[in-house]
Design an enzyme around this catalytic site. Structure first.
Site, PDB file in Angstrom:
ATOM      1  N   HIS A 107      50.155  12.050   5.965  1.00 26.65           N
ATOM      2  CA  HIS A 107      50.639  10.658   6.000  1.00 26.65           C
ATOM      3  C   HIS A 107      52.070  10.674   6.492  1.00 26.65           C
ATOM      4  CE1 HIS A 107      51.788   6.593   4.769  1.00 26.65           C
ATOM      5  NE2 HIS A 107      52.903   7.149   4.327  1.00 26.65           N
ATOM      6  N   GLU A 122      59.401   4.449   0.964  1.00 28.56           N
ATOM      7  CA  GLU A 122      58.524   5.551   0.574  1.00 28.56           C
ATOM      8  C   GLU A 122      59.325   6.764   0.083  1.00 28.56           C
ATOM      9  OE1 GLU A 122      54.775   4.405   3.510  1.00 28.56           O
ATOM     10  OE2 GLU A 122      55.786   6.322   3.776  1.00 28.56           O
TER      11      GLU A 122
HETATM   12  P1  CMP Z   1      47.622   6.946   6.093  1.00 28.78           P
HETATM   13  O1  CMP Z   1      48.599   7.063   7.220  1.00 28.78           O
HETATM   14  O2  CMP Z   1      47.865   7.784   4.907  1.00 28.78           O
HETATM   15  O3  CMP Z   1      47.578   5.411   5.617  1.00 28.78           O
HETATM   16  C1  CMP Z   1      46.429   4.845   5.016  1.00 28.78           C
HETATM   17  C2  CMP Z   1      45.228   5.720   5.116  1.00 28.78           C
HETATM   18  O4  CMP Z   1      43.981   5.078   4.922  1.00 28.78           O
HETATM   19  C3  CMP Z   1      45.144   6.315   6.497  1.00 28.78           C
HETATM   20  O5  CMP Z   1      46.177   7.264   6.664  1.00 28.78           O
HETATM   21  C4  CMP Z   1      43.707   6.844   6.508  1.00 28.78           C
HETATM   22  O6  CMP Z   1      43.610   8.145   5.984  1.00 28.78           O
HETATM   23  C5  CMP Z   1      42.977   5.906   5.545  1.00 28.78           C
HETATM   24  N1  CMP Z   1      41.988   5.080   6.238  1.00 28.78           N
HETATM   25  C6  CMP Z   1      40.656   5.099   6.021  1.00 28.78           C
HETATM   26  N2  CMP Z   1      40.028   4.227   6.821  1.00 28.78           N
HETATM   27  C7  CMP Z   1      40.972   3.620   7.573  1.00 28.78           C
HETATM   28  C8  CMP Z   1      40.955   2.619   8.597  1.00 28.78           C
HETATM   29  N3  CMP Z   1      39.819   2.048   9.010  1.00 28.78           N
HETATM   30  N4  CMP Z   1      42.140   2.240   9.152  1.00 28.78           N
HETATM   31  C9  CMP Z   1      43.317   2.789   8.731  1.00 28.78           C
HETATM   32  N5  CMP Z   1      43.400   3.752   7.766  1.00 28.78           N
HETATM   33  C10 CMP Z   1      42.234   4.163   7.201  1.00 28.78           C
END
Ligand code: CMP
Length: 141
Positions: free
Chosen positions: A115, A126
């Site tokens: 992330h 954050e």
């Molecule tokens: P991250 O950058 O940690 O922020 C939110 C997380 O949700 C993202 O990474 C993905 O791992 C997860 N995620 C699962 N499905 C979706 C989606 N359709 N769009 C965006 N994030 C998703």
């Protein structure tokens, strides 16, 4: 100089990819100024991802993020937020450019290895979520 938050997620920690991922950051000029391993509680994960609360994937996201420990870091460098996002690659590893962290270490959009803060404002929030001022080190050398 700018700072951003990075979390090496439970899948990448379980696969022993911590060192390889930090190496990518360091080679690209991002310096670690704070780091800790934590196993998030359900409440902490829900708080951290509160912005996604209404999204259909929220439950799965929280379950995944509490499935094992994560490595949380504050990274510092020029244009750290944008540079970190370039190094991570697209959210869905299937769309991530070759050589990016998600193309190298992630398999699915749900378990996508890493992330990174998506804006300077979110980066500040954050970083504050995980680290206090004493834990954030100034790189004196
Ligand atoms: P991250 O950058 O940690 O922020 C939110 C997380 O949700 C993202 O990474 C993905 O791992 C997860 N995620 C699962 N499905 C979706 C989606 N359709 N769009 C965006 N994030 C998703």
């Amino acid at each position: 100089m700018e700072r951003t938050l990075s979390i090496i997620k439970p899948d990448a920690v379980a696969n022993n990819n911590i060192g390889a991922i930090i190496n990518i950051f360091e080679q690209a000029g991002l310096a670690v100024v704070a780091a800790k391993m934590v196993h998030l509680s359900q409440m902490q994960a829900e708080d951290f991802y509160a912005i996604h609360k209404a999204r259909p994937f929220f439950g799965d996201l929280v379950r995944f993020m509490i499935s094992g420990p994560v490595l949380v870091m504050a990274l510092e460098g020029e244009d750290a937020v944008a540079r970190n996002r370039e190094l991570m690659g697209a959210t869905n590893p299937k769309d991530a450019a070759p050589g990016t962290i998600r193309s190298l270490f992630a398999k699915t959009i749900d378990e996508n290895a890493i992330h990174g803060s998506d804006s300077k404002e979110n980066a500040a929030n954050e970083i504050e979520f995980f680290f206090n001022n004493i834990e954030l080190c100034v790189r004196t050398r």
